[in-house]
Motif scaffolding. Structure first.
Motif, PDB file in Angstrom:
ATOM      1  N   ASP A  85     -14.856  27.176 -30.396  1.00  0.00           N
ATOM      2  CA  ASP A  85     -14.760  26.816 -28.987  1.00  0.00           C
ATOM      3  C   ASP A  85     -15.697  27.712 -28.190  1.00  0.00           C
ATOM      4  O   ASP A  85     -15.741  28.930 -28.400  1.00  0.00           O
ATOM      5  N   VAL A  86     -16.453  27.090 -27.295  1.00  0.00           N
ATOM      6  CA  VAL A  86     -17.416  27.817 -26.480  1.00  0.00           C
ATOM      7  C   VAL A  86     -17.208  27.496 -25.008  1.00  0.00           C
ATOM      8  O   VAL A  86     -16.556  26.514 -24.653  1.00  0.00           O
ATOM      9  N   ARG A  87     -17.794  28.345 -24.181  1.00  0.00           N
ATOM     10  CA  ARG A  87     -17.807  28.140 -22.728  1.00  0.00           C
ATOM     11  C   ARG A  87     -19.256  27.951 -22.315  1.00  0.00           C
ATOM     12  O   ARG A  87     -20.098  28.792 -22.599  1.00  0.00           O
ATOM     13  N   GLU A 131     -28.385  27.315 -17.957  1.00  0.00           N
ATOM     14  CA  GLU A 131     -27.149  27.401 -18.730  1.00  0.00           C
ATOM     15  C   GLU A 131     -26.988  28.738 -19.427  1.00  0.00           C
ATOM     16  O   GLU A 131     -27.966  29.436 -19.696  1.00  0.00           O
ATOM     17  N   SER A 132     -25.743  29.058 -19.706  1.00  0.00           N
ATOM     18  CA  SER A 132     -25.415  30.173 -20.590  1.00  0.00           C
ATOM     19  C   SER A 132     -24.167  29.784 -21.363  1.00  0.00           C
ATOM     20  O   SER A 132     -23.323  29.036 -20.870  1.00  0.00           O
ATOM     21  N   VAL A 133     -24.076  30.283 -22.581  1.00  0.00           N
ATOM     22  CA  VAL A 133     -22.956  29.947 -23.460  1.00  0.00           C
ATOM     23  C   VAL A 133     -22.332  31.238 -23.968  1.00  0.00           C
ATOM     24  O   VAL A 133     -23.033  32.183 -24.317  1.00  0.00           O
ATOM     25  N   SER A 134     -21.018  31.246 -23.998  1.00  0.00           N
ATOM     26  CA  SER A 134     -20.267  32.382 -24.529  1.00  0.00           C
ATOM     27  C   SER A 134     -19.012  31.826 -25.203  1.00  0.00           C
ATOM     28  O   SER A 134     -18.718  30.638 -25.075  1.00  0.00           O
ATOM     29  N   PRO A 135     -18.271  32.656 -25.919  1.00  0.00           N
ATOM     30  CA  PRO A 135     -17.018  32.166 -26.501  1.00  0.00           C
ATOM     31  C   PRO A 135     -16.062  31.692 -25.401  1.00  0.00           C
ATOM     32  O   PRO A 135     -16.036  32.250 -24.300  1.00  0.00           O
ATOM     33  N   VAL A 160     -17.425  24.653 -18.496  1.00  0.00           N
ATOM     34  CA  VAL A 160     -16.729  23.745 -19.401  1.00  0.00           C
ATOM     35  C   VAL A 160     -16.447  24.468 -20.714  1.00  0.00           C
ATOM     36  O   VAL A 160     -17.263  25.263 -21.179  1.00  0.00           O
ATOM     37  N   GLU A 161     -15.264  24.194 -21.272  1.00  0.00           N
ATOM     38  CA  GLU A 161     -14.881  24.796 -22.550  1.00  0.00           C
ATOM     39  C   GLU A 161     -14.397  23.731 -23.519  1.00  0.00           C
ATOM     40  O   GLU A 161     -13.773  22.752 -23.114  1.00  0.00           O
ATOM     41  N   GLY A 162     -14.683  23.979 -24.785  1.00  0.00           N
ATOM     42  CA  GLY A 162     -14.229  23.096 -25.844  1.00  0.00           C
ATOM     43  C   GLY A 162     -15.003  23.379 -27.111  1.00  0.00           C
ATOM     44  O   GLY A 162     -15.796  24.327 -27.170  1.00  0.00           O
ATOM     45  N   PRO A 163     -14.790  22.553 -28.135  1.00  0.00           N
ATOM     46  CA  PRO A 163     -15.525  22.737 -29.389  1.00  0.00           C
ATOM     47  C   PRO A 163     -17.036  22.658 -29.146  1.00  0.00           C
ATOM     48  O   PRO A 163     -17.503  21.819 -28.374  1.00  0.00           O
ATOM     49  N   GLN A 164     -17.754  23.530 -29.804  1.00  0.00           N
ATOM     50  CA  GLN A 164     -19.196  23.633 -29.575  1.00  0.00           C
ATOM     51  C   GLN A 164     -19.908  22.289 -29.659  1.00  0.00           C
ATOM     52  O   GLN A 164     -20.732  21.966 -28.804  1.00  0.00           O
TER      53      GLN A 164
END
Length: 109
Positions: free
Chosen positions: A20-22, A93-97, A65-69
């Protein structure tokens, strides 16, 4: 920058696809007063994602937004596609756990 920072969605491809990522995205273009938030909520709900969307004073739209990558990647592709309402010129954009802080996807006013 958080020690858990992953980078962009392209960088996230190097991580576990089931993780799961944010995704934090700042959407630029003609994205206010065109139903963008409404359709963003609908798309997120369709994909069973959680998070928020809101208009910013500078004319952009902020999305968290969060959910499965793999599902978040699908959502990210939609954000920059012609299927999104209005005209999207750029998505920062940026992505984190994922943090798990959301239980639904909502418009923030």
């Amino acid at each position: 920058m958080s020690p858990h920072y992953i980078g962009t969605m392209a960088d996230a491809a190097d991580h576990d696809a089931g993780q799961d990522v944010r995704l934090r995205a700042r959407v630029e273009g003609v994205v206010q007063a065109v139903g963008f938030r409404y359709w963003t909520v609908r798309k997120a709900e369709e994909l069973s994602l959680t998070g928020t969307v809101r208009n910013e004073d500078d004319g952009t739209v902020a999305v968290v937004v969060e959910g499965p990558q793999s599902v978040v990647l699908e959502f990210r592709r939609w954000l920059g596609s012609d299927d999104a309402p209005g005209r999207v010129d750029h998505v920062e954009e940026s992505v984190s756990p994922a943090t798990g802080e959301f239980s639904s996807f909502d418009v923030v006013y």
